[in-house]
Design an enzyme around this catalytic site. Structure first.
Site, short mmCIF file in Angstrom:
data_model
loop_
_atom_site.label_atom_id
_atom_site.label_comp_id
_atom_site.label_asym_id
_atom_site.label_seq_id
_atom_site.Cartn_x
_atom_site.Cartn_y
_atom_site.Cartn_z
CB SER A 254 0.14 12.28 -22.23
OG SER A 254 0.82 12.73 -23.39
CE LYS A 255 -7.61 11.60 -22.10
NZ LYS A 255 -8.72 12.38 -21.64
NE ARG A 256 -0.57 17.18 -23.30
CZ ARG A 256 0.61 17.18 -22.71
NH1 ARG A 256 1.65 17.69 -23.30
NH2 ARG A 256 0.75 16.65 -21.51
#
Ligand code: GLU
Length: 478
Positions: A254-256
């Site tokens: 994920s981008k996180r």
């Protein structure tokens, strides 16, 4: 005779190319290359709610920048054009009608409110949120009446409620899914556009795709697709579902936890060679577990048999290591060319080519991506600024003596070879009785702006005699 292998990368353009998308594209490309097949780019943009303008152009330019070429696609055409689904919408309705006629699809007139209520109820009862099949068995008369009244509708797949779907995937092997867990998928939406599922199957068939290589998130949709192939009486392609990409903590990538857009890696100065090599190893490995591969080498050794089932960790540190490897080992001129935009953005005048190549040659040894090269090399292009601590060293009596001596001695030297500089350091040490830090720090600060850094002869070679003398003179009055 076997059909020619044809594979496709079929992204839905959402604004940027996801690293997972690049992995899918690369594996398709490699499989085609290895088997003398064809690799097609098809744009799946029938979800108009997710439409992002400019996304297609961006996708194509990113694939180009990374060096993945395709044989057919939106910008280059091909025998099955158009390759953009929104330009093929007329076609899908025709096939949806065939499914209605053969009893494999049905009109559904359920309102959005009813569907929302249904979902709500199912959510409360902790059931899957699938459609309950209310319109599955409407009579012909009921349907006609509603159509006459122009009631809004969607067309749904009439998926069997009993039995199970069994299929073979080249990575997951035998897959079995209970049919009652599969939803009556919407095929044509209320806006008349097909969903991914319908358009994807029709295009794969019409474009003579032999192998579907895509991310594992599509595995659960495959029974619907198989049902469609069978309903149309079409031959099934082979399925190859690639393992999920994971964050280092094993959660879904994920981008996180880091960047997932290929563009941002390119912008930061990750080389296409390194990105492709790194991505190729996400869920695939060679027989000998070797790590460094050029694209041409991958084209020769890639095989579906060596794709792994378990999720592949996107290890940012490994990417940094690999990019550093390529930065140091690819041709200097090539790396210098790739580094140019970073120097230009920093506003540095790199017109002195000889100097620029020396700078890159030094800088590339100390970075893991090109955006870091400026911090390592800016001292060769701009006036130095000193901290208070450095100023103290500069104004020290010993340092001033070193500067004076060097200004005089350097001016006498013919060329500034490593040997010359070595001798000069020795001489300075003898004359002024300075050693170690007391000798090196003042000089390195004067020429490079920092106590620590590359070897002095290398710094001096890059700066050249005039600049060295100028930088030393500048400090005499401090
Ligand atoms: N359009 C789908 C996506 O965006 C393609 C899935 C497939 O390859 O079938 O991932």
């Amino acid at each position: 005779m076997c059909n020619k292998i044809r594979v496709r990368f079929a992204p839905s353009p959402t604004g940027f190319l996801h690293v997972g998308g690049l992995r899918t594209a690369l594996f398709n490309y490699l499989f085609a290359q290895k088997n003398n097949g064809e690799f097609i780019l098809r744009i799946e943009d029938t979800d108009r709610k997710r439409y992002v303008s400019g996304a297609l152009e961006n996708l194509i330019s990113t694939l180009k920048a990374i060096g993945l070429t395709y044989d057919e696609g939106p910008d280059i055409g091909g025998p099955f054009a158009p390759y953009v689904q929104s330009e093929r919408t007329g076609l899908y309705k025709k096939y949806a009608q065939k499914l209605l006629d053969s009893g494999n699809a049905y009109y559904c007139f359920c309102s959005e409110e009813r569907l929302e209520k249904l979902r709500e109820e199912r959510r409360e009862r902790k059931l899957s949120l699938m459609y309950d099949g209310k319109c599955r068995n409407l009579s012909k008369k009921e349907i006609e009446e509603k159509l006459e009244k122009n009631a809004p509708y969607v067309i749904r797949l009439k998926f069997p409620k009993e039995g199970k779907t069994v299929f073979y995937d080249k990575v997951r092997e035998k897959v079995e899914v209970e049919n009652n867990l599969v939803e009556d998928q919407i095929l044509i939406k209320a806006d008349g556009f097909p969903t991914y599922h319908l358009a994807n199957v029709i295009d794969d068939h019409l474009m003579k795709i032999t192998h579907i290589i895509r991310g594992e998130e599509w595995l659960s949709s495959t029974p619907k697709h198989i049902f469609l192939y069978q309903a149309f009486g079409w031959e099934l392609p082979k399925f190859v579902h690639l393992p999920l990409l994971l964050n280092p903590d094993k959660s879904k990538l994920s981008k996180r936890q880091g960047d997932v857009a290929v563009e941002s890696y390119l912008e930061k100065g990750y080389l296409p060679e390194a990105l492709l090599n790194f991505i190729a190893l996400l869920g695939w490995h060679a027989a000998d577990d070797r790590e460094i591969y050029s694209l041409q080498e991958l084209e020769k050794v890639f095989s579906i048999k060596r794709i792994t089932k378990s999720g592949a960790v996107f290890d940012f540190e490994k990417l940094n290591w690999m990019n550093g490897h390529y930065l140091r080992n690819l041709g200097l001129k090539y790396v210098a060319e790739k580094a140019k935009p970073f120097f230009e953005n920093a506003g540095f005048d790199i017109s002195n080519k000889k100097k620029y190549l020396k700078v890159v040659s030094m800088g590339r040894k100390r970075i893991s991506n090109l955006s870091e090269i400026i911090a390592q090399t800016e001292m060769f292009y701009k006036d130095l600024k000193f901290s208070n601590e450095e100023k103290e060293i500069i104004s020290d009596e010993n340092s001033q003596k070193i500067y004076l001596l060097w200004i005089e001695e350097i001016s006498k030297l013919q060329d500034l070879s490593n040997e010359d500089i070595g001798n000069l350091l020795k001489k300075t040490s003898e004359i002024l009785s300075v050693r170690g830090k007391e000798l090196y720090f003042p000089i390195r600060i004067a020429l490079y702006g920092k106590c620590h850094g590359p070897d002095l002869p290398m710094i001096i070679d890059i700066l050249g005699k005039d600049e060295v003398v100028k930088r030393l003179k500048n400090l005499l009055s401090v």
